[in-house]
Write a protein that holds these residues in place. Structure first.
Motif, PDB file in Angstrom:
ATOM      1  N   LEU A  69       0.855  -1.185   0.000  1.00 62.95           N
ATOM      2  CA  LEU A  69       0.000   0.000   0.000  1.00 62.95           C
ATOM      3  C   LEU A  69       0.888   1.230   0.000  1.00 62.95           C
ATOM      4  O   LEU A  69       1.859   1.294   0.757  1.00 62.95           O
ATOM      5  N   ALA A  70       0.559   2.183  -0.825  1.00 64.15           N
ATOM      6  CA  ALA A  70       1.277   3.459  -0.812  1.00 64.15           C
ATOM      7  C   ALA A  70       0.248   4.571  -0.728  1.00 64.15           C
ATOM      8  O   ALA A  70      -0.724   4.599  -1.479  1.00 64.15           O
ATOM      9  N   HIS A  71       0.460   5.461   0.215  1.00 65.00           N
ATOM     10  CA  HIS A  71      -0.458   6.578   0.405  1.00 65.00           C
ATOM     11  C   HIS A  71       0.306   7.871   0.185  1.00 65.00           C
ATOM     12  O   HIS A  71       1.249   8.177   0.915  1.00 65.00           O
ATOM     13  N   GLU A  72      -0.072   8.564  -0.879  1.00 67.34           N
ATOM     14  CA  GLU A  72       0.582   9.821  -1.225  1.00 67.34           C
ATOM     15  C   GLU A  72      -0.321  10.946  -0.762  1.00 67.34           C
ATOM     16  O   GLU A  72      -1.469  11.034  -1.193  1.00 67.34           O
ATOM     17  N   ARG A  73       0.202  11.775   0.099  1.00 68.82           N
ATOM     18  CA  ARG A  73      -0.631  12.824   0.684  1.00 68.82           C
ATOM     19  C   ARG A  73      -0.338  14.193   0.077  1.00 68.82           C
ATOM     20  O   ARG A  73       0.787  14.483  -0.289  1.00 68.82           O
ATOM     21  N   LEU A 107       4.704  10.605   1.523  1.00 71.87           N
ATOM     22  CA  LEU A 107       4.410   9.239   1.098  1.00 71.87           C
ATOM     23  C   LEU A 107       4.635   8.265   2.244  1.00 71.87           C
ATOM     24  O   LEU A 107       5.702   8.233   2.835  1.00 71.87           O
ATOM     25  N   SER A 152       4.190   4.103   3.158  1.00 75.14           N
ATOM     26  CA  SER A 152       3.954   2.824   2.506  1.00 75.14           C
ATOM     27  C   SER A 152       3.938   1.698   3.517  1.00 75.14           C
ATOM     28  O   SER A 152       4.524   1.777   4.595  1.00 75.14           O
TER      29      SER A 152
END
Lengths: 90, 90
Positions: free
Chosen positions: A25-29, A70, A72
């Motif tokens: 999972l990668a969350h780019e804010r 980011l 992850s």
């Protein structure tokens, strides 16, 4: 565009002795203002995987990396084998 | 060991204008005998993500690749922005 990319490669015969599941999972804010929800997702996703497969806690390896923009999460699961996978369709 | 690996990179300022979430799943099978459960996981995982974030169907892009030994699923989600993320902790 995203933090990581899919790179499928043919596994060697020796590497395919077991069932494995990898979840990344990668969350780019935008600006780093949003809450850290990857740990929450981790718990929920493992719950979802357990609906379909029999997994033990010891077989689950989790790596989390937090950054300003980011974050992850990597979940690696060793599965007991094809025979124990619950074929719950639908 | 697995089909893909995590390659975090620093996103450029232009690329961080929106919130994004990427989920990658790789299922490595021993002999290719087990059921195809990635599409089931896809549905369940999107359900889980919706618990934490407001997402629309149009913002979700899914790519699936099926192989004898390795199947992979890529889910890319564009999020409406930090302000709309549900900060449901616990």
């Amino acid at each position: 565009m995203f933090g990581f990319s899919l790179r499928p490669r043919k596994p060697s015969p020796a590497a395919t002795a077991k069932e494995r599941l990898q979840i990344l999972l990668a969350h780019e804010r935008a600006g780093g203002a949003s809450p850290e929800f990857l740990p929450l997702l981790q718990r929920d996703i493992l719950e979802v995987v357990r609906r379909h497969m029999e997994i033990d806690g010891e077989q689950v390896e989790v790596k989390i990396e937090r950054g300003d923009e980011l974050s992850s999460l990597e979940i690696n699961i060793e599965l007991p084998g094809a025979s124990k996978i619950k074929a719950k369709a639908g």
